[in-house]
Design an enzyme around this catalytic site. Structure first.
Site, PDB file in Angstrom:
ATOM      1  N   SER A 182       0.800  -1.223   0.000  1.00 42.38           N
ATOM      2  CA  SER A 182       0.000   0.000   0.000  1.00 42.38           C
ATOM      3  C   SER A 182       0.831   1.271   0.000  1.00 42.38           C
ATOM      4  O   SER A 182       0.374   2.305  -0.469  1.00 42.38           O
ATOM      5  CB  SER A 182      -0.949  -0.006   1.193  1.00 42.38           C
ATOM      6  N   HIS A 210      -5.223  -3.025  -2.815  1.00 43.07           N
ATOM      7  CA  HIS A 210      -4.860  -2.121  -3.912  1.00 43.07           C
ATOM      8  C   HIS A 210      -4.696  -2.849  -5.240  1.00 43.07           C
ATOM      9  O   HIS A 210      -4.136  -2.299  -6.188  1.00 43.07           O
ATOM     10  CB  HIS A 210      -3.566  -1.369  -3.572  1.00 43.07           C
ATOM     11  N   LYS A 240     -11.625   0.793  -2.156  1.00 45.49           N
ATOM     12  CA  LYS A 240     -10.632   1.489  -2.991  1.00 45.49           C
ATOM     13  C   LYS A 240     -11.134   1.508  -4.438  1.00 45.49           C
ATOM     14  O   LYS A 240     -12.044   2.263  -4.734  1.00 45.49           O
ATOM     15  CB  LYS A 240      -9.266   0.889  -2.758  1.00 45.49           C
TER      16      LYS A 240
END
Ligand SMILES: *Cc1c(COP(=O)(O)O)cnc(C)c1O
Length: 386
Positions: A182, A210, A240
Site C-alpha cells: 500500500s 490495492h 478502494k
C-alpha cells in the site's frame, strides 16, 4: 487535569515535537479527482478511488435503489437478520472474479483481516508476514494469539529460512502479505510464496486492497503474471477501486463456511448496509464489462515513472521517498501551493527514515496535470535535470 488528560496532552506534545501528530482535515470530494480543502480546489493524487467509482452514476444509482428496496442499514449482524439478499449476489460475483469456490463479505478490509487471521490461527500457530504488510494483518495476528514473525520485504529466501527454523514447532502456519504494497506500490512474489507455502504445508493469504480493479485485468494481484497464483486466501477491500465500503475474502467453500461461523468481526458486527453491497455489485459489473477502464490507472502511473526515470510502476501507487519527515511535509505543502494534494506518509505508517510522498493515479487524471506534477517533482524535489 485528570491523569487521562495529562497522558493525552503529553503524548500529543511528544508527537508534535517529532512532526508525527496527525489531524483530520475537512475535505469535500467533488468528483473522482477534484476536492475542496480550506476553501481551495485541489487535484488529488492521494485518493484510492482508482476507477473514480465513488462518483460513478451507475454505482450511485445502484446504491440508491438498494436503500429504497432494503433500507439504510442492515439492522443486525449477518448471522441474525442482517443478511439481506444482496450479499449472496456480491459474494457470487467476487468468487467468480477471483476464481474461487466462495466468498465472504465483511464490514471493511480492516475487519476482514482481523476476522480471517484470528478465525484461522490459534495459540500454537505461526503467522509469517512480509515486514511491510498492512497494519490490519498484524492486528489480526495479535488478536489470534499465535506467534508473529516478519520476513524481509519480498524476500522469499528469508521466509524459507524462518520456515525451516520454526515450521516444526507450530501446528499451522499462515503466510500473509499485501498483494500490492500500500505504501510502496510494488507487487508480492505470489507464485513463489505459493510454492513455498505448498512445500512447508503453510496457508497463504494475500491482501489485495490495492490490486482488485486495477492490476491483473481488474482481477487483482493473483492474476498479474498470466497464470493465476495459488493463493488460499484472497482478501481485499471494496473501499478502494470498488469505490464504496466493505471487505471480502475469496477462498474454498469449507474455508468460507468456517469463516462465516467463526470470524468474530463477521459474527459480532452489523452487516454492511445494502447500499454498499449494491454499489460494489455495480462496480464489479463495470470492471468486467470494460477492462480497458481498469487498465488506465496503471498506465498513467507508468507514464509518470517513465517521465521521471523512476523504476516502472507496478500498480497505481508510486512512492517518492524523501526520508526526513519534516522535509516530506514541506514537499507536500509545496505541492499543495501548486494545486495538488499529495499526502505525506510518515512513521509509523512507514519505517522511520522512509517518509515519503505517496502518489496514486486514477483513470480520470488528465495527462497534462500528470505532466505538470512530474515536472514540479522532478525539478524541485528530485532535483533531476530534465
Ligand atoms: C486500505 C487497506 C486495508 C483496509 O481496508 P478498509 O476497507 O479501508 O478497512 C487493508 N489492507 C490494505 C493493504 C489496505 O491498503
Amino acid at each position: 487535569m485528570s491523569s487521562l488528560d495529562t497522558f493525552a496532552a503529553q503524548k500529543l506534545a511528544s508527537l508534535d515535537a517529532k512532526h508525527l501528530r496527525r489531524t483530520l482535515v475537512d475535505t469535500a470530494r467533488e468528483d473522482g479527482i477534484w476536492l475542496v480543502r480550506g476553501g481551495r480546489r485541489l487535484l488529488s493524487f492521494s485518493c484510492n478511488d482508482y476507477l473514480n467509482f465513488t462518483q460513478n452514476s451507475a454505482v450511485q444509482e445502484a446504491a440508491i435503489a438498494a436503500i429504497r428496496a432494503h433500507g439504510v442499514g442492515a439492522g443486525a449482524s449477518r448471522l441474525v437478520t442482517g443478511n439481506h439478499p444482496l450479499f449472496a449476489v456480491l459474494e457470487t460475483k467476487l468468487a467468480k472474479l477471483k476464481d474461487t469456490e466462495a466468498a465472504c463479505v465483511f464490514g471493511s478490509g480492516y475487519l476482514a483481516n482481523l476476522g480471517i487471521v484470528s478465525g484461522l490461527v490459534g495459540r500454537n500457530d505461526l503467522v509469517l508476514v512480509d515486514e511491510l504488510s498492512h497494519s490490519c494483518i498484524l492486528a489480526g495476528a495479535a488478536l489470534s494469539g499465535g506467534k508473529l514473525l516478519a520476513f524481509r520485504h519480498n524476500d522469499v529466501a528469508h521466509a524459507e529460512e524462518l520456515l525451516k527454523a520454526h515450521r516444526g514447532s507450530h501446528r499451522h502456519v499462515l503466510i500473509a502479505t499485501d498483494g500490492v504494497f500500500s505504501m510502496d506500490g510494488d507487487l508480492a512474489p505470489l507464485h513463489e510464496l505459493a510454492a513455498l507455502a505448498r512445500a512447508y504445508d503453510a496457508w497463504l493469504l494475500s491482501d489485495d486492497a490495492h490490486g482488485i480493479g486495477v492490476v491483473g485485468g481488474g482481477r487483482g494481484s493473483s492474476f498479474v503474471q498470466g497464470r493465476k497464483a495459488d493463493v488460499d486466501l484472497q482478501m481485499g477491500t471494496l473501499s478502494k477501486a470498488i469505490g464504496g465500503c466493505g471487505g471480502y475474502l475469496c477462498a474454498s467453500q469449507p474455508v468460507i463456511d468456517l469463516i462465516k461461523t467463526r470470524a468474530r468481526t463477521l459474527v459480532y458486527s452489523t452487516g454492511l448496509p445494502p447500499a454498499s453491497v449494491a454499489g460494489a455489485i455495480a462496480a464489479i459489473d463495470l470492471i468486467e464489462r470494460d477492462p480497458n477502464h481498469a487498465a488506465k490507472p496503471l498506465r498513467k502511473a507508468k507514464g509518470f515513472t517513465a517521465r521521471l526515470g523512476l523504476p516502472e510502476a507496478q500498480s497505481p501507487i508510486v512512492p517518492i521517498i524523501i526520508g526526513d519527515t519534516e522535509e516530506t511535509l514541506k514537499a507536500s505543502r509545496m505541492l499543495e501551493d501548486e494545486g495538488f494534494l499529495v499526502a505525506a506518509i510518515r512513521p509509523p505508517t512507514v519505517a522511520p527514515g522512509t517518509s515519503r510522498l505517496r502518489i496514486t493515479f486514477t483513470a480520470a487524471h488528465p495527462d497534462a496535470e500528470i505532466e505538470r506534477l512530474a515536472s514540479i517533482i522532478g525539478e524541485r524535489i528530485l532535483k533531476r535535470p530534465l
